[in-house]
Write a protein that holds these residues in place. Structure first.
Motif, PDB file in Angstrom:
ATOM      1  N   LEU A 108     -28.816 -27.502  13.149  1.00 35.16           N
ATOM      2  CA  LEU A 108     -29.248 -26.675  14.268  1.00 35.16           C
ATOM      3  C   LEU A 108     -28.637 -25.288  14.105  1.00 35.16           C
ATOM      4  O   LEU A 108     -27.419 -25.160  13.927  1.00 35.16           O
ATOM      5  N   HIS A 109     -29.474 -24.253  14.149  1.00 34.61           N
ATOM      6  CA  HIS A 109     -29.010 -22.869  14.052  1.00 34.61           C
ATOM      7  C   HIS A 109     -29.219 -22.173  15.391  1.00 34.61           C
ATOM      8  O   HIS A 109     -30.313 -22.263  15.970  1.00 34.61           O
ATOM      9  N   GLN A 110     -28.183 -21.477  15.882  1.00 33.94           N
ATOM     10  CA  GLN A 110     -28.304 -20.675  17.102  1.00 33.94           C
ATOM     11  C   GLN A 110     -28.305 -19.209  16.680  1.00 33.94           C
ATOM     12  O   GLN A 110     -27.283 -18.673  16.263  1.00 33.94           O
ATOM     13  N   LEU A 111     -29.466 -18.550  16.796  1.00 35.77           N
ATOM     14  CA  LEU A 111     -29.640 -17.223  16.215  1.00 35.77           C
ATOM     15  C   LEU A 111     -29.985 -16.190  17.287  1.00 35.77           C
ATOM     16  O   LEU A 111     -30.985 -16.309  17.989  1.00 35.77           O
ATOM     17  N   SER A 144     -37.445 -22.419   8.931  1.00 38.82           N
ATOM     18  CA  SER A 144     -37.032 -23.399   9.946  1.00 38.82           C
ATOM     19  C   SER A 144     -37.985 -24.586   9.981  1.00 38.82           C
ATOM     20  O   SER A 144     -39.206 -24.425   9.862  1.00 38.82           O
ATOM     21  N   ARG A 145     -37.422 -25.761  10.168  1.00 36.99           N
ATOM     22  CA  ARG A 145     -38.256 -26.953  10.345  1.00 36.99           C
ATOM     23  C   ARG A 145     -38.916 -26.943  11.725  1.00 36.99           C
ATOM     24  O   ARG A 145     -40.002 -27.494  11.917  1.00 36.99           O
ATOM     25  N   ALA A 146     -38.254 -26.335  12.683  1.00 35.13           N
ATOM     26  CA  ALA A 146     -38.821 -26.106  14.007  1.00 35.13           C
ATOM     27  C   ALA A 146     -38.072 -24.923  14.607  1.00 35.13           C
ATOM     28  O   ALA A 146     -36.930 -24.647  14.242  1.00 35.13           O
ATOM     29  N   VAL A 147     -38.733 -24.224  15.527  1.00 40.23           N
ATOM     30  CA  VAL A 147     -38.136 -23.072  16.184  1.00 40.23           C
ATOM     31  C   VAL A 147     -38.216 -23.272  17.690  1.00 40.23           C
ATOM     32  O   VAL A 147     -39.284 -23.623  18.219  1.00 40.23           O
ATOM     33  N   PRO A 197     -32.266 -25.325   5.715  1.00 40.06           N
ATOM     34  CA  PRO A 197     -33.249 -25.295   6.802  1.00 40.06           C
ATOM     35  C   PRO A 197     -32.869 -26.269   7.904  1.00 40.06           C
ATOM     36  O   PRO A 197     -32.140 -27.237   7.692  1.00 40.06           O
ATOM     37  N   GLY A 198     -33.362 -25.998   9.096  1.00 38.27           N
ATOM     38  CA  GLY A 198     -33.096 -26.867  10.235  1.00 38.27           C
ATOM     39  C   GLY A 198     -33.892 -26.396  11.423  1.00 38.27           C
ATOM     40  O   GLY A 198     -34.861 -25.639  11.299  1.00 38.27           O
TER      41      GLY A 198
END
Length: 489
Positions: free
Chosen positions: A71-74, A157-160, A91-92
């Motif tokens: 999980l990325h918090q951007l 990203s796999r999902a956004v 990716p995530g």
């Protein structure tokens, strides 16, 4: 049964960043579903209990086969540069708190050529203008709204996750249906805190019980339209105002703007950056939390969620994501004639406190249903699991990796030995000065004050330093070995 591992690349408190607070709250809830770890640049960050903080430069190695749960918090500020780099490696699922990302790329040191490359797929309507701005380095405030730099995030990203239909529709308009099919709307979470009673909060802050208090919160940026609020408050002499947040004078000189208005003297102040408890008191003590936004690019608002949680009447601009909020849960101000409309709204609330309380309670009910933390965490979990097999674009070509060197850090290590090790390096280098453990490292630092100044040659500039614990204890240095001409001099 052991839980699956989830690695979150994110800033965390005490970084002065609303996304850091968001990430900490979300991780605390996701810990019910995953064995969570936080990859954060600040190795002393305040993660929720039981969640380890790991080095983002090393965390990707433990993610199995590139198909781990990530999980990325951007967000769009310098504190998220390492998250963007992590997304390029691993990716995530990415929470895109601000679709633009131009400020992030600029402050993270992106070159003009890099910015131009990121604009190759700009919509035709302003592609030529965008490239001209980037090429001439003549950025303006409007460009942060016009430019869209989210294409790389969508591709990797796999999902956004975005927090509003407005943000999703904006991405679809710029990038097309196919490129945004994996974008999902998950509302901003409701902070899981119990707001103090209004009377208690006012007593701690020294606010009279009968005063009409307007609160704004967060970083003081130009898009929050303090110019409109200042003009409106001049026409509402009964109102007192406190900004519970830090200034950004380069964006909007808030204190100076207040000082120029004699009518606000004695009834407006800037509190500066506040602790969690103090911020909660300021919001809970307010009769109205004003959260204006123009222009809006679909960004989310943690202070608005805090206002909902406290049951305070929230006054918002009738635009962007705010226009999606139920009409009984907020008080909307139109963009046309915003200042006089805001003055009229605040005067009405001051004259009829019961109306402000009713709107605040409606906002609390809405948020407790749509934005409750456990429900938001479950939606994240479902998305993380459903998107694991989704393919992503290939990782973009990266510049050559910095040379990696290791030396044993001890009493016998000399500047000459370090210079010899760096002698064949040109440009960026990562140098590990290994120690048996942190105790030995601390003892050596006390015995040899100015340790690194004495060890690094003058042509090697120290760019960053990190203290490592565990099997690879020591100092990890990011060094720029300079140019041969500089060495010869």
């Amino acid at each position: 049964m052991p839980l699956d591992r989830l690695t979150a690349f994110t800033p965390l408190p005490p970084e002065r960043n609303g996304i850091a607070d968001y990430a900490a709250m979300l991780l605390g809830a996701l810990a019910r579903h995953y064995d969570c770890e936080a990859a954060c640049e600040d190795w002393l960050a305040d993660a929720p209990p039981g969640i380890a903080v790991v080095d983002p430069a090393l965390a990707h190695r433990a993610i199995a086969g590139g198909d781990g749960r990530v999980l990325h918090q951007l967000g769009n500020n310098p504190g998220h540069g390492f998250v963007l780099e992590a997304l390029r490696r691993v990716p995530g699922v990415t929470t895109l708190h601000d679709p633009g990302l131009l400020h992030l790329r600029q402050t993270a040191g992106a070159t003009r050529d890099t910015l131009l490359a990121g604009l190759r797929d700009a919509p035709p309507a302003f592609a030529r203008y965008a490239r001209g701005v980037a090429a001439e380095d003549r950025w303006s405030r409007a460009d942060h709204l016009l430019f869209d730099m989210a294409g790389e995030v969508l591709a990797r990203s796999r999902a956004v996750v975005v927090h509003s239909r407005f943000a999703r529709n904006r991405l679809r308009a710029l990038h097309g249906e196919a490129a945004t099919a994996h974008v999902e709307v998950i509302p901003h979470l409701l902070p899981p805190f119990a707001a103090p009673p209004r009377e208690e909060a006012r007593a701690r802050l020294g606010v009279p019980p009968d005063a009409f208090l307007v609160c704004t919160a967060g970083f003081a940026t130009s898009a929050k339209r303090f110019d409109w609020l200042i003009e409106a408050l001049e026409a509402v002499p009964a109102a007192h105002w406190v900004h519970a947040g830090a200034e950004r004078p380069e964006e909007f000189p808030l204190s100076a703007a207040i000082a120029e208005r004699p009518a606000l003297r004695g009834r407006a102040r800037v509190a500066g950056y506040l602790s969690e408890a103090a911020l909660t008191d300021h919001v809970a003590a307010a009769d109205a939390l004003v959260n204006l936004r123009f222009p809006s690019a679909g960004e989310s608002s943690g202070s608005l969620a805090r206002g909902f949680a406290a049951g305070v009447c929230c006054v918002v601009s009738d635009t962007g994501a705010y226009a999606e909020l139920p009409r009984d849960a907020v008080l909307r101000v139109p963009l046309a004639g915003a200042a006089p409309a805001l003055a009229e709204a605040l005067a009405a609330l001051a004259a009829e406190p019961a109306r402000a309380r009713a709107i605040g309670e409606a906002g609390r009910r809405f948020a407790s249903t749509e934005m409750a933390l456990p429900a938001v965490a479950l939606r994240y979990r479902a998305l993380i699991e459903a998107s694991r097999g989704r393919p992503v674009a290939s990782r973009p070509a990266a510049p050559a990796k910095p040379v990696a060197l290791a030396l044993a850090l001890g009493p016998g290590l000399t500047a000459a030995a370090v210079a010899r090790a760096l002698g064949g390096v040109e440009g960026p280098c990562r140098l590990l000065l290994a120690a048996p453990d942190l105790v030995s490292l601390a003892d050596l630092s006390l015995e040899r004050p100015g340790l690194l100044d004495g060890l690094l040659p003058p042509w090697a500039a120290l760019r960053a330093i990190r203290v490592l614990d565990g099997p690879c204890a020591g100092l990890l240095l990011d060094v720029d070995a300079g140019q041969r001409g500089a060495r010869a001099a």
